[in-house]
Design an enzyme around this catalytic site. Structure first.
Site, PDB file in Angstrom:
ATOM      1  N   LYS A 184      -4.995  -3.360  -2.778  1.00 29.46           N
ATOM      2  CA  LYS A 184      -3.614  -3.759  -2.504  1.00 29.46           C
ATOM      3  C   LYS A 184      -3.593  -4.926  -1.503  1.00 29.46           C
ATOM      4  CE  LYS A 184      -0.670  -2.300   0.495  1.00 29.46           C
ATOM      5  NZ  LYS A 184       0.165  -1.525   1.396  1.00 29.46           N
ATOM      6  N   ASP A 202       2.094  -1.092  -4.003  1.00 20.44           N
ATOM      7  CA  ASP A 202       2.378  -0.313  -2.793  1.00 20.44           C
ATOM      8  C   ASP A 202       3.264   0.884  -3.163  1.00 20.44           C
ATOM      9  OD1 ASP A 202       4.924  -1.255  -3.144  1.00 20.44           O
ATOM     10  OD2 ASP A 202       5.163  -2.010  -1.105  1.00 20.44           O
TER      11      ASP A 202
END
Ligand code: SF4
Length: 317
Positions: A184, A202
């Site tokens: 991420k 996320d």
């Protein structure tokens, strides 16, 4: 990372999400107050009706239809959030990677309040690599998990100095080897510091794409693959910003503001949250006069149109 417009043209019913987006932008509390007398005189009956959804039952939706619906959602969100961008403050790739590591389990707002002190004291990877952990811990304390985060940012700074000449690498395989950096964080850095397309999975992204039935996956890597297959690679970075902006402002975790949502007609989860437009409008999260800590504020024309926040951003979902 947007508010309903009932107050201005309440009697007009529209099925066009772009128009809904425009109406979303008009429903600021300030305008509501100003228009209260005339609005009540006009009795906006249709504006109080829940938004009708035409989203297909996912079980009957073909892959082609899913691709079309997903891309249409992204186009609508692009109209609502034309200024979507990373909400962490940064001036270079080093600041971005550190800020992104710090943003785990806290809000971007909190990180943006913390990093100016950190970067003023330690402006380069070399500076942070040689920092006293106890001093860094005190600076990072407001971000939560400050000991672990101190270890990560000092460790990643050392790795940058020792293995990459003090520069943030621009390759995924190098980034994910840095302490505290997962896929991420790596995609945030690649997309926003290097202009390389990446999907940022996320918590908001995970929640919304499952609500939209873009995928049933729960594993972030599988979500990334499934959603990536629905869009051209060139759209991945902005898609991530649009989805995250929408998750922060309208499609919240606990109580999504469905009645104020510009993409309600495309959403199979419409009704999971508040459907009454006026009640839903109160759930929206904005920042008056712009978005503090952001590198780009929304255009003034957007704010003039009523995109005025009801309460500070920062609280997760
Ligand atoms: S769940 Fe509600 S707020 Fe979220 S996208 Fe669907 S209609 Fe909009």
């Amino acid at each position: 990372m947007s508010d309903p417009a009932a107050a201005e043209k309440p009697a007009q019913k529209t099925t066009n999400p772009a128009k809904k987006a425009a109406s979303v932008r008009k429903a600021s509390p300030a305008r509501k107050t100003a228009a209260k007398k005339t609005a009540s005189a006009r009795k906006p009956t249709s504006a109080r009706k829940p938004v009708a959804t035409t989203a297909p039952a996912p079980a009957t939706e073909s892959h082609t239809a899913l691709v079309r619906r997903a891309r249409r959602i992204n186009r609508e969100l692009a109209e609502v959030y034309p200024y979507a961008h990373p909400e962490l403050d940064f001036e270079n790739s080093f600041q971005l990677i550190v800020a992104t590591v710090l943003s785990a389990q806290t809000t971007d707002l909190r990180v943006n309040q913390t990093t100016p002190t950190l970067f003023a004291k330690y402006p380069t990877p070399e500076d942070l690599a040689g920092a006293d952990p106890e001093v860094v811990e005190e600076i990072l304390r407001p971000c939560g998990f400050f000991r672990a985060k101190t270890k990560s940012v000092i460790g990643l700074s050392k790795a940058l100095v020792e293995n990459h000449g003090g520069e943030v690498p621009g390759r995924l395989e190098d980034l994910v080897k840095l302490p505290g950096v997962g896929r991420k964080t790596a995609f945030v850095v690649l997309g926003n510091a290097f202009g390389r397309p990446g999907i940022t999975v996320d918590t908001h992204f995970q929640r919304l794409v499952r609500r939209w039935k873009w995928t049933e996956a729960t594993d972030p890597d599988k979500i990334e693959t499934a959603v990536g297959a629905l869009f051209p690679k060139s759209e991945w970075t902005m898609l991530s910003h649009h989805v995250i902006f929408h998750g922060r402002r309208i499609c919240h975790a606990r109580k999504p503001a469905c009645g104020a949502c510009p993409i309600a007609p495309l959403c199979p989860a419409f009704g999971e949250g508040e459907t009454d437009p006026e009640k839903a409008a109160k759930l929206l999260k904005y920042e008056k006069g712009g978005f503090p800590g952001q590198r780009l504020n929304p255009p003034q024309s957007y704010l003039d149109a009523g995109g005025i926040p009801a309460r500070p951003l920062g609280a997760a979902g």
